[in-house]
Design a protein around this motif. Structure first.
Motif, PDB file in Angstrom:
ATOM      1  N   THR A 163     -49.829  -4.322  50.447  1.00  0.00           N
ATOM      2  CA  THR A 163     -50.930  -3.909  49.585  1.00  0.00           C
ATOM      3  C   THR A 163     -50.471  -2.744  48.728  1.00  0.00           C
TER       4      THR A 163
ATOM      5  N   THR B 124     -51.837  -0.281  45.213  1.00  0.00           N
ATOM      6  CA  THR B 124     -52.903   0.084  44.290  1.00  0.00           C
ATOM      7  C   THR B 124     -52.300   0.849  43.123  1.00  0.00           C
TER       8      THR B 124
ATOM      9  N   ARG C  74     -56.471  -1.096  40.313  1.00  0.00           N
ATOM     10  CA  ARG C  74     -56.086  -2.486  40.585  1.00  0.00           C
ATOM     11  C   ARG C  74     -55.395  -2.480  41.943  1.00  0.00           C
ATOM     12  N   THR C  75     -55.978  -3.183  42.907  1.00  0.00           N
ATOM     13  CA  THR C  75     -55.395  -3.270  44.244  1.00  0.00           C
ATOM     14  C   THR C  75     -55.078  -4.730  44.548  1.00  0.00           C
TER      15      THR C  75
ATOM     16  N   GLU D 233     -54.973 -11.329  47.389  1.00  0.00           N
ATOM     17  CA  GLU D 233     -56.301 -10.716  47.303  1.00  0.00           C
ATOM     18  C   GLU D 233     -56.238  -9.669  46.201  1.00  0.00           C
ATOM     19  N   ALA D 234     -57.233  -9.647  45.320  1.00  0.00           N
ATOM     20  CA  ALA D 234     -57.223  -8.700  44.200  1.00  0.00           C
ATOM     21  C   ALA D 234     -58.590  -8.051  44.036  1.00  0.00           C
ATOM     22  N   GLN D 235     -58.562  -6.741  43.758  1.00  0.00           N
ATOM     23  CA  GLN D 235     -59.755  -6.006  43.362  1.00  0.00           C
ATOM     24  C   GLN D 235     -59.385  -5.243  42.097  1.00  0.00           C
ATOM     25  N   GLU D 236     -60.162  -5.457  41.051  1.00  0.00           N
ATOM     26  CA  GLU D 236     -59.872  -4.863  39.740  1.00  0.00           C
ATOM     27  C   GLU D 236     -61.085  -4.100  39.218  1.00  0.00           C
ATOM     28  N   THR D 237     -60.808  -2.960  38.607  1.00  0.00           N
ATOM     29  CA  THR D 237     -61.805  -2.272  37.794  1.00  0.00           C
ATOM     30  C   THR D 237     -61.175  -2.126  36.420  1.00  0.00           C
TER      31      THR D 237
ATOM     32  N   GLN E 211     -66.049  -4.655  37.567  1.00  0.00           N
ATOM     33  CA  GLN E 211     -65.319  -4.848  38.811  1.00  0.00           C
ATOM     34  C   GLN E 211     -65.265  -6.321  39.158  1.00  0.00           C
TER      35      GLN E 211
ATOM     36  N   SER F 156     -63.463  -9.055  42.110  1.00  0.00           N
ATOM     37  CA  SER F 156     -62.683  -9.340  43.314  1.00  0.00           C
ATOM     38  C   SER F 156     -62.333 -10.821  43.280  1.00  0.00           C
TER      39      SER F 156
ATOM     40  N   SER G 194     -59.678 -13.984  45.205  1.00  0.00           N
ATOM     41  CA  SER G 194     -58.830 -14.352  46.330  1.00  0.00           C
ATOM     42  C   SER G 194     -58.221 -15.721  46.068  1.00  0.00           C
TER      43      SER G 194
END
Length: 167
Positions: free
Chosen positions: A55, A57, A80-81, A99-103, A124, A126, A128
């Protein structure tokens, strides 16, 4: 007789320990490019053992001039993680779970009713992907957002040349 029994136990223990070690773990070297409206805006890379996860970020702090006097406004941390986990790998293909989380900021500047600047709004997302298949040495694409903006991940992966992991 007891010497033979001890020797048999030691030999059996040694064989059992070698059998439990099994084959060396496969290690995958991967790259991921983040493309926004056709332009690369970020990239990630790593070397990860099959069955493990990595992981990372990335942060980008932005600030815009806002209001009728065009003054600097508050800052926004665009993050961005990504978590990348190789599921399977061979000489021809690698399967990755991502897996992605974006702002990120929305496209287009906004204004008040009187014409004063407003900052772009953060958005935001998310996402997968449970099993992105990547042909060894080739780029595969995964669309995260279709439009406003178009956000695509380009991924390249193959077996690493070494048996060690920089996870």
């Amino acid at each position: 007789m007891w010497k033979t029994s001890i020797l048999a136990v030691l030999l059996g223990t040694s064989l059992l320990a070698n059998a439990q070690q099994g084959p060396a773990q496969q290690v995958v070297q991967w790259q991921l490019q983040v493309m926004r409206d056709g332009q690369q805006i970020d990239s990630f890379d790593g070397t990860t053992t099959v069955g493990q996860a990595r992981t990372d970020t990335h942060h980008k702090v932005v600030q815009h001039n806002v209001g009728c006097k065009d003054q600097p406004g508050g800052s926004l941390d665009l993050t961005r993680t990504l978590t990348v986990s190789p599921l399977q790998a061979d000489a021809n293909e690698v399967t990755l779970s991502i897996e992605a989380q974006e702002t990120f900021e929305e496209d287009g500047a906004q204004q008040t009713d009187t014409g004063c600047k407003l900052p772009p709004q953060p958005r935001q997302v998310s996402a997968s992907h449970p099993g992105l298949k990547v042909a060894a040495g080739q780029w595969a694409s995964w669309t995260i957002v279709d439009k406003n903006p178009n956000l695509v991940y380009r991924v390249k992966a193959s077996l690493a040349n070494t048996a060690t992991s920089a996870n």
